[in-house]
Design a protein around this motif. Structure first.
Motif, mmCIF file in Angstrom:
data_model
loop_
_atom_site.group_PDB
_atom_site.id
_atom_site.type_symbol
_atom_site.label_atom_id
_atom_site.label_comp_id
_atom_site.label_asym_id
_atom_site.label_seq_id
_atom_site.Cartn_x
_atom_site.Cartn_y
_atom_site.Cartn_z
ATOM 1 N N GLY A 29 39.964 -67.291 89.127
ATOM 2 C CA GLY A 29 39.894 -68.531 89.883
ATOM 3 C C GLY A 29 40.005 -69.783 89.053
ATOM 4 N N LEU A 30 40.334 -69.685 87.771
ATOM 5 C CA LEU A 30 40.417 -70.855 86.909
ATOM 6 C C LEU A 30 41.680 -71.643 87.223
ATOM 7 N N HIS A 31 41.535 -72.956 87.366
ATOM 8 C CA HIS A 31 42.658 -73.812 87.721
ATOM 9 C C HIS A 31 43.416 -74.258 86.472
ATOM 10 N N HIS A 32 44.727 -74.345 86.604
ATOM 11 C CA HIS A 32 45.606 -74.952 85.600
ATOM 12 C C HIS A 32 45.529 -74.257 84.237
ATOM 13 N N LYS B 153 34.740 -72.833 97.821
ATOM 14 C CA LYS B 153 35.262 -73.488 96.635
ATOM 15 C C LYS B 153 34.398 -74.690 96.275
ATOM 16 N N PRO C 186 45.403 -74.398 93.852
ATOM 17 C CA PRO C 186 44.733 -73.091 93.772
ATOM 18 C C PRO C 186 45.719 -71.925 93.736
ATOM 19 N N THR D 65 39.013 -65.700 94.701
ATOM 20 C CA THR D 65 40.299 -65.886 94.047
ATOM 21 C C THR D 65 41.232 -64.799 94.506
ATOM 22 N N TRP E 241 48.970 -66.493 87.738
ATOM 23 C CA TRP E 241 48.993 -66.063 89.132
ATOM 24 C C TRP E 241 49.691 -64.717 89.323
ATOM 25 N N ASP F 124 41.137 -79.881 89.967
ATOM 26 C CA ASP F 124 40.801 -78.845 90.944
ATOM 27 C C ASP F 124 41.950 -78.563 91.908
ATOM 28 N N ALA G 8 46.015 -70.442 90.330
ATOM 29 C CA ALA G 8 44.787 -70.054 89.640
ATOM 30 C C ALA G 8 44.915 -68.677 89.014
ATOM 31 N N SER G 9 44.097 -68.429 87.996
ATOM 32 C CA SER G 9 44.056 -67.131 87.323
ATOM 33 C C SER G 9 43.244 -66.150 88.161
#
Length: 736
Positions: free
Chosen positions: A655-658, A306, A648, A427, A618, A645, A651-652
């Protein structure tokens, strides 16, 4: 089982060709065994399938295939006899190859737990590479090399067929992702416009891998997952599957599968020769080549770790002399009380007056005063819109003439030295089955700084096992050191699923959309990053394409961006928190500054869902703790805002946060509640709107109810607004 010979075309005649039986069918066509009644020979007749005959795009692709084959006369490429049309039915008459395809042969060997004889594999590779080299010399790239497109004749020879996806040298491509995901080269997975002759040779490398191991290097539950692995994951060494393979042959196969086209063999002849030498004279193949291949691959697919959060990027050198604080924007009401308005995802949302009460008062005075001529002058003679009158009532002046796409021209554009390296982020896709259940829209209590979560699924949620992590390619943007995830060109279903009971009318109808490849920020833009941007401008009032960029801590407590009399800085300890209170113009200007733009709605939704229509980034499961908080977003009040960051678990798939919670995110599209019913199916960019109109926000914020966190939810706000949207930020995209 359906009888394939129950076909209305069997027994019919197309010019001099009689259709005898159905051999099979593919993505857009059927192939028949036919007979040339004049020349008394068997032929293969390929006909556009009935459902595609009226589609101009498919007809053009069919004709392009005929044009490609017509240019090729090679002993290992299926020959074209004729291309014709009878009563609106387009067909190709081609050489008939009695036998089977390589796919069937490999499947048979695998069922018998046998390997293809090495010399036979080398011969097939020599014939295939010779056919490809010849096609490449004619300016034709096949783009769909795979075992089912390699015919094995009864004469023992192999033949390359199906040029339906071929790229001709004098043609153009839209950049769609073409090919079969198990065999597609990394550059082709991003965009078909990137293909080169070595892209076909990569597919030959996959076929080689399959010949000698009985497996393909990458598998996955969905085509997109496989394509992502092609782009960013090392193939397992063939020796791990089959230890008896020589290091020499292993080196050849892995070089053929190099991620960069320049690291593969320069042409098919070199590849075929290397295979033959590795089989017949393995001691003469430099084993050092294997180390070179591994080094090349390591430079592309880096360790799966990460990346750190975006750094507190410094701006350009500034004078140390104290300077006056900027004046508050004209439309900012100074005072202690903060009136928080949360964007509502409903079409009929209740908005603040935004100057409309002043508008009505002005209109009333116009009527009472009998000065209708003034209205005519304003709207007709001067050509202003009602939104201009709204802006006039709110700000005391007309809006600037800049358009929404105006180019930002700061006086100085420094380059922030990145401290991150490109990494591939694992992810874990949390997949669960659930019936969408409304969660009461009640304030969520403030969680403690280090909460201990005891997840309690909703009654209808049943979690399933979590698949293996899927790596993604992460690049580092030079201007602000932002990690970006590369998402390949994809076709997916956009909009709310039928079973989503929380969906509003503007989330429907669900429709198929294709987007080109793009790179999207791994994190939301941080306070430190935005401070560096403002330091290049020296102000934030009326400087973002002519509009005010945002509210800062000087105007509202709900901001971590402040001013130390020398430069703009983050409140201590909050540099890696998301920037908020940002207008659409403030977000758009920043993305232009880093060489990108805001994501379109389609790009944002693909990045949030992975293209599978999940309710939340998620998965379909919404877990609420015993204290009423949602662990994946940790929502509540402004005090519960999280670093970009963090979390986790929310994450999508990329791996995209928020992508849900923390802050709403502006996108490039203007808002239209019925846009989905008339949206184009390729790269939609939203309706045309003005610089003061409503634009779309996605993802929900820290103070949003659960239904606003859904991936298909849409909210909107006026582009110049920055005062009453404290839970709004953004992320950017660039074109890889």
């Amino acid at each position: 089982m359906t009888n394939l010979n129950q076909d209305p075309l069997i027994g019919q005649q197309l010019d001099e060709y009689e259709l005898v039986s159905l051999l099979g069918y593919g993505g857009m066509a059927r192939v028949y065994r036919g007979r040339d009644i004049r020349l008394k020979r068997e032929v293969a007749i390929k006909v556009i399938d009935a459902v595609y005959r009226a589609d101009e795009a498919y007809r053009a692709r069919f004709e392009r295939e005929a044009q490609a084959i017509a240019q090729l006369e090679h002993p290992h490429i299926v020959r074209l006899y004729r291309y014709g049309e009878v009563s609106g039915l387009f067909y190709m008459a081609m050489q008939y190859i009695p036998g089977r395809d390589l796919f069937s042969y490999l499947a048979e060997l695998k069922a018998q737990e046998e390997w293809m004889p090495a010399l036979e594999a080398a011969r097939f590779v020599r014939e295939l590479c010779g056919a490809l080299d010849y096609a490449h010399s004619k300016g034709i790239i096949h783009r769909d090399v795979k075992p089912s497109n390699i015919l094995l004749g009864e004469d023992g020879r192999s033949y390359l067929t199906d040029f339906g996806l071929a790229l001709l040298a004098d043609s153009e491509t839209k950049g769609d992702i073409f090919g079969s995901p198990h065999y597609v080269a990394p550059e082709q997975a991003i965009s078909s416009a990137n293909v080169v002759p070595q892209s076909d040779l990569y597919a030959v490398g996959v076929v080689l891998y399959e010949m000698f191991t009985g497996q393909r290097p990458f598998e996955g539950a969905a085509p997109l997952e496989i394509a992502m692995k092609q782009m960013g994951e090392l193939p397992p060494s063939p020796q791990e599957i089959r230890p008896d393979l020589s290091p020499a042959l292993t080196a050849v196969i892995l070089k053929a599968l190099a991620k960069e086209p320049g690291d593969r063999y320069g042409n098919g002849n070199l590849l075929a020769t290397a295979v033959e030498q590795a089989i017949e004279q393995p001691e003469e193949v430099a084993i050092a080549e294997l180390d070179t291949v591994n080094d090349d691959l390591d430079s592309v697919a880096v360790p799966l770790v990460k990346p750190p959060p975006p750094p507190a990027a410094a701006g350009p050198p500034l004078s140390t002399a104290p300077r006056d604080l900027p004046p508050p924007p004209a439309a900012v009401a100074m005072g202690q009380a903060q009136h928080v308005v949360v964007p509502t995802p409903k079409q009929e949302k209740v908005k603040t007056n935004n100057g409309r009460s002043c508008l009505y008062f002005l209109l009333f005075l116009l009527v009472i005063g009998g000065v209708a001529g003034a209205a005519g002058w304003f709207f007709v003679w001067e050509g202003h819109s009602p939104n201009d009158l709204i802006y006039l009532a709110q700000n005391g002046s007309l809006p600037p003439t800049a358009t929404a796409t105006a180019t930002l021209a700061p006086t100085e554009t420094p380059t922030i030295e990145p401290t991150l390296t490109a990494t591939a982020v694992p992810t874990e896709v949390i997949v669960a089955t659930a019936t969408a259940t409304a969660v009461p829209n009640t304030p969520l209590p403030s969680p403690t700084p280090s909460p201990t979560n005891t997840p309690t699924p909703l009654p209808t949620a049943t979690a399933t096992s979590t698949p293996s992590p899927t790596p993604t390619i992460v690049l580092t943007r030079e201007q602000d050191a932002m990690p970006q995830v590369v998402i390949p060109a994809t076709t997916f279903m956009m909009g709310a699923r039928d079973e989503d009971e929380l969906a509003e009318a503007d989330e429907r109808s669900r429709h198929e959309v294709t987007v080109d490849a793009f790179a999207i920020d791994l994190f939301e833009v941080s306070v430190a990053q935005y401070a560096a941007f403002l330091n290049t401008l020296g102000d934030y009032v009326s400087v973002c394409n002519g509009f005010t960029c945002l509210s800062t801590n000087f105007e509202t407590r709900l901001s971590y961006l402040t001013d130390n009399t020398v430069e703009y800085v983050a409140v201590e300890g909050r540099g890696d928190y998301p920037i908020n209170n940002v207008s659409w113009h403030g977000a758009n200007a920043y993305c232009q500054w880093v060489g990108g733009r805001l994501p379109t709605e389609a790009e944002w939704e693909l990045a949030a869902t992975g293209g599978n229509g999940r309710f939340y980034p998620w998965g379909d499961e919404l877990v609420i703790d015993n204290d009423g908080t949602i662990p994946a977003v940790f929502a509540g009040t402004f005090d519960n805002l999280q670093p970009v960051d963090s979390l986790p678990e929310g994450a999508s798939p990329f791996g995209l946060h928020h992508m849900a919670g923390n802050v709403w995110e502006w996108v490039a599209d203007g808002y239209d509640p019925i846009y989905y019913d008339r949206s184009p199916d390729e790269n939609p960019t939203g309706p045309e709107v003005g610089v003061t109109d409503d634009y779309v926000m996605r993802g929900g914020g820290y103070d949003s109810p659960a239904e606003a966190l859904r991936t298909t939810n849409r909210a909107s706000e006026r582009a110049p607004e920055f005062r009453e949207i404290p839970s709004t930020g953004f992320r950017c995209v660039t074109i890889p």
